[in-house]
Write an enzyme that holds these catalytic residues in place. Structure first.
Site, PDB file in Angstrom:
ATOM      1  N   GLU A 135      14.654 -13.803   5.414  1.00 21.95           N
ATOM      2  CA  GLU A 135      15.697 -14.124   6.386  1.00 21.95           C
ATOM      3  C   GLU A 135      17.027 -13.466   6.049  1.00 21.95           C
ATOM      4  OE1 GLU A 135      15.833 -18.303   7.287  1.00 21.95           O
ATOM      5  OE2 GLU A 135      13.823 -18.277   8.158  1.00 21.95           O
ATOM      6  N   ASP A 192      12.048 -30.705  10.353  1.00 22.69           N
ATOM      7  CA  ASP A 192      11.571 -29.442  10.946  1.00 22.69           C
ATOM      8  C   ASP A 192      10.037 -29.521  11.007  1.00 22.69           C
ATOM      9  OD1 ASP A 192      10.862 -26.869  11.643  1.00 22.69           O
ATOM     10  OD2 ASP A 192      11.561 -25.928   9.806  1.00 22.69           O
ATOM     11  N   SER A 201       6.389 -20.616   6.843  1.00 19.24           N
ATOM     12  CA  SER A 201       6.226 -21.976   6.325  1.00 19.24           C
ATOM     13  C   SER A 201       6.059 -22.912   7.517  1.00 19.24           C
ATOM     14  CB  SER A 201       7.438 -22.366   5.475  1.00 19.24           C
ATOM     15  OG  SER A 201       8.605 -22.442   6.261  1.00 19.24           O
ATOM     16  N   HIS A 225      15.804 -19.837  14.650  1.00 19.65           N
ATOM     17  CA  HIS A 225      14.921 -18.664  14.642  1.00 19.65           C
ATOM     18  C   HIS A 225      13.688 -18.965  13.784  1.00 19.65           C
ATOM     19  CE1 HIS A 225      16.565 -17.031  10.544  1.00 19.65           C
ATOM     20  NE2 HIS A 225      16.427 -18.328  10.549  1.00 19.65           N
ATOM     21  N   ARG A 226      12.798 -17.979  13.588  1.00 20.01           N
ATOM     22  CA  ARG A 226      11.695 -18.093  12.636  1.00 20.01           C
ATOM     23  C   ARG A 226      11.867 -17.013  11.569  1.00 20.01           C
ATOM     24  NH1 ARG A 226       7.940 -22.195  14.058  1.00 20.01           N
ATOM     25  NH2 ARG A 226       7.607 -22.001  11.808  1.00 20.01           N
ATOM     26  N   SER A 227      11.129 -17.169  10.467  1.00 22.16           N
ATOM     27  CA  SER A 227      11.275 -16.178   9.394  1.00 22.16           C
ATOM     28  C   SER A 227      10.692 -14.822   9.783  1.00 22.16           C
ATOM     29  CB  SER A 227      10.631 -16.690   8.110  1.00 22.16           C
ATOM     30  OG  SER A 227       9.277 -17.021   8.334  1.00 22.16           O
ATOM     31  N   LYS A 233      20.466 -21.799  13.394  1.00 22.48           N
ATOM     32  CA  LYS A 233      20.045 -21.115  12.169  1.00 22.48           C
ATOM     33  C   LYS A 233      19.565 -19.718  12.521  1.00 22.48           C
ATOM     34  CE  LYS A 233      17.518 -23.161   8.990  1.00 22.48           C
ATOM     35  NZ  LYS A 233      16.295 -23.848   8.473  1.00 22.48           N
ATOM     36  N   LYS A 261      12.678 -25.471  17.633  1.00 22.52           N
ATOM     37  CA  LYS A 261      12.152 -24.095  17.654  1.00 22.52           C
ATOM     38  C   LYS A 261      11.201 -23.996  18.846  1.00 22.52           C
ATOM     39  CE  LYS A 261      11.975 -23.462  12.572  1.00 22.52           C
ATOM     40  NZ  LYS A 261      11.123 -23.679  11.377  1.00 22.52           N
ATOM     41  N   HIS A 312       9.695 -17.556   1.357  1.00 15.56           N
ATOM     42  CA  HIS A 312      10.421 -16.448   1.980  1.00 15.56           C
ATOM     43  C   HIS A 312      10.912 -15.408   0.972  1.00 15.56           C
ATOM     44  CE1 HIS A 312      11.490 -19.072   5.761  1.00 15.56           C
ATOM     45  NE2 HIS A 312      10.200 -18.785   5.657  1.00 15.56           N
ATOM     46  N   GLU A 349      17.337 -30.214   5.006  1.00 15.44           N
ATOM     47  CA  GLU A 349      16.221 -30.094   5.955  1.00 15.44           C
ATOM     48  C   GLU A 349      14.893 -30.214   5.202  1.00 15.44           C
ATOM     49  OE1 GLU A 349      16.571 -26.582   8.422  1.00 15.44           O
ATOM     50  OE2 GLU A 349      14.393 -26.412   8.626  1.00 15.44           O
ATOM     51  N   GLN A 398      13.518 -23.322  -0.230  1.00 17.76           N
ATOM     52  CA  GLN A 398      13.322 -22.133   0.611  1.00 17.76           C
ATOM     53  C   GLN A 398      14.638 -21.492   1.080  1.00 17.76           C
ATOM     54  OE1 GLN A 398      10.143 -22.045   3.835  1.00 17.76           O
ATOM     55  NE2 GLN A 398      11.952 -22.201   5.124  1.00 17.76           N
ATOM     56  N   GLU A 399      15.643 -22.338   1.374  1.00 18.77           N
ATOM     57  CA  GLU A 399      16.866 -21.788   1.966  1.00 18.77           C
ATOM     58  C   GLU A 399      18.115 -22.477   1.432  1.00 18.77           C
ATOM     59  OE1 GLU A 399      16.480 -22.137   6.254  1.00 18.77           O
ATOM     60  OE2 GLU A 399      14.388 -21.468   6.156  1.00 18.77           O
ATOM     61  N   ASP A 412      17.375 -25.918   3.132  1.00 19.39           N
ATOM     62  CA  ASP A 412      16.094 -26.267   3.760  1.00 19.39           C
ATOM     63  C   ASP A 412      15.071 -26.199   2.633  1.00 19.39           C
ATOM     64  OD1 ASP A 412      13.741 -26.594   5.109  1.00 19.39           O
ATOM     65  OD2 ASP A 412      13.927 -24.808   6.363  1.00 19.39           O
TER      66      ASP A 412
HETATM   67  P1  PGA Z   1       9.505 -20.437   8.991  1.00 22.55           P
HETATM   68  O1  PGA Z   1      10.752 -20.942   8.172  1.00 22.55           O
HETATM   69  O2  PGA Z   1       9.993 -19.702  10.183  1.00 22.55           O
HETATM   70  O3  PGA Z   1       8.794 -19.546   7.996  1.00 22.55           O
HETATM   71  O4  PGA Z   1       8.719 -21.669   9.341  1.00 22.55           O
HETATM   72  C1  PGA Z   1      11.885 -21.457   8.793  1.00 22.55           C
HETATM   73  C2  PGA Z   1      12.103 -22.887   8.446  1.00 22.55           C
HETATM   74  O5  PGA Z   1      11.322 -23.518   7.697  1.00 22.55           O
HETATM   75  O6  PGA Z   1      13.092 -23.459   8.921  1.00 22.55           O
HETATM   76 ZN    ZN Z   2      12.718 -25.451   8.021  1.00 17.55          ZN
END
Ligand code: PGA
Ligand code: ZN
Length: 383
Positions: free
Chosen positions: A199, A287, A42, A340-342, A363, A312, A148, A260, A156-157, A230
């Site tokens: 994740e 983000d 994302s 981190h990243r997904s 995270k 990131k 994800h 987020e 998403q989270e 998030d």
């Molecule tokens: P991504 O997701 O690594 O797929 O971008 C992580 C986030 O959105 O924080």
């Molecule tokens: Zn994010």
């Protein structure tokens, strides 16, 4: 002085079974330094641009290596400046943020090794933090949705955030809540609800965006944790008022402490309203809005859009710029959450980076799947 002698770039698989970039930097004395780079799904459209893996390999071998061969690895700002100049584009689209970051990260890891200090301690040194900070709180993504996971959750989270800066205590709590949550999901929805998303959080086939918070609340009973989300709202099609209603209920019913990307990545104004309304009790974090880019951060600062920011390194492409973004966030008085990243590899660099820059939070997903567990275990090692 330790110089770069050679760089071998290759492709390895990441946690989504996509090809990603890995490099081995050989130092003058023959010491090999390995790093690999993560990849988002994302991703924000204002992030620095990565290129395909084959192209990144080619760029490293044909363009970057001839320029950096013989360079002193401990001159991080000098190396990063050279990489940025060599690329010559505003978003690193010529050489690729992935190609550039790999070399930038390898230099940090090499310098730490040669200085005989842990990576996090070396990063703390180059980040020039005024005072040693406590360890980051761990932000654990225990239920996955959005891009994800294969379920119908828009968000998403769903995160649990133990209220402690002690790594061991934090992991103990996350471990206990994660297992309890698995038992609850299994009991309510059957074993398939315990399958995990990108994740490592569970990905039950729910479609009510509030249900995960009820499940998490039950699982976390008796533990000192905050809850967060998030939304990654650039990928949500729901209209703004419905989203606002949803957040209002989440804050009222579940005392959400962290939100987020509640709105689209260019909607600074809605972030501003959110921060004005909830910023006293919750960290409203950018983000995709801010993408570890000081210009985007400055706009968010001027508009009072956020009071927290995701950092990131692969959103910006060099260690120096990622550290500069952290320093800028500190100037603004924002919470700093390293992430981190997904799509990850087993490289645990981000754990040292989070501790090194003195982030308030880090995270690293759920304590499941090897590439996430690698970061948990590295944090435990750092202690
Ligand atoms: P991504 O997701 O690594 O797929 O971008 C992580 C986030 O959105 O924080
Ligand atoms: Zn994010």
């Amino acid at each position: 002085m330790v110089r770069i002698k050679d760089i071998k770039a290759s492709k390895i698989l990441n946690s989504r079974s996509d090809w990603t970039l890995s490099i081995e930097m050989l130092l003058g004395d023959g010491t090999p330094i390995r790093v690999s780079v993560p990849e988002g799904k994302s991703s924000g459209s204002h992030e620095a641009a990565s290129v395909g893996v084959e192209e990144a390999i080619n760029n490293i071998e044909k363009i970057i290596l001839p320029a950096v061969r013989g360079f002193d690895v401990s001159d991080q700002p000098g190396l990063d400046r050279m990489l940025i100049r060599l690329d010559g584009t505003p978003n690193k689209s010529r050489l690729g943020a992935n190609a550039i970051l790999a070399v930038s990260m390898a230099a940090v890891r090499a310098s730490a090794l040669k200085a005989g200090v842990p990576l996090w301690q070396y990063i703390r040194g180059i980040a020039r933090l005024e005072s040693p900070r406590v360890r980051p709180r761990i932000f654990a993504n225990v239920i996955n949705g959005g891009l994800h996971a294969g379920n119908a959750l828009d968000i998403q989270e769903y995160l649990i955030i133990p209220r402690t800066h002690n790594i061991r205590e934090s992991v103990d709590i996350i471990h206990a809540v994660y297992h309890k949550l698995g038992t609850i999901c299994n009991g309510k929805y059957g074993h398939s609800a315990c399958l995990v998303g990108d994740e490592g959080g569970y990905a039950p086939a729910l479609d009510n965006n509030l249900s995960p918070l009820s499940l998490i609340q039950s699982a976390a009973e008796g533990h000192a944790v905050d809850f967060g989300i998030d939304a990654a709202a650039s990928n949500i099609t729901m209209d703004k008022n419905k989203l606002l209603d949803l957040y209002r209920i989440m804050v009222d019913q579940f005392k959400l402490a962290y939100i987020e990307d509640p709105f689209q990545e260019d909607d600074f104004q809605s972030f501003t309203e959110m921060t004005a309304g909830y910023g006293d009790s919750a960290i409203i974090t950018g983000d995709d809005l801010t993408v570890t880019n000081v210009n985007r951060m400055e706009e968010a600062w001027e508009r009072k859009s956020v009071n927290g920011v995701i950092i990131k390194p692969n959103q910006v492409g060099t260690m120096t710029e990622a550290i500069e973004a952290v320093r800028r966030a500190r100037d603004y008085g924002w919470s700093v959450i390293v992430s981190h990243r997904s799509g990850e590899t087993n490289d645990d660099f981000i754990a040292d980076f989070g501790v090194g820059v003195g982030a308030d939070g880090i995270k690293i997903g759920a304590p499941s799947r090897g590439e996430r567990v690698a970061k948990y275990n590295r944090l435990l090692e750092i202690g």
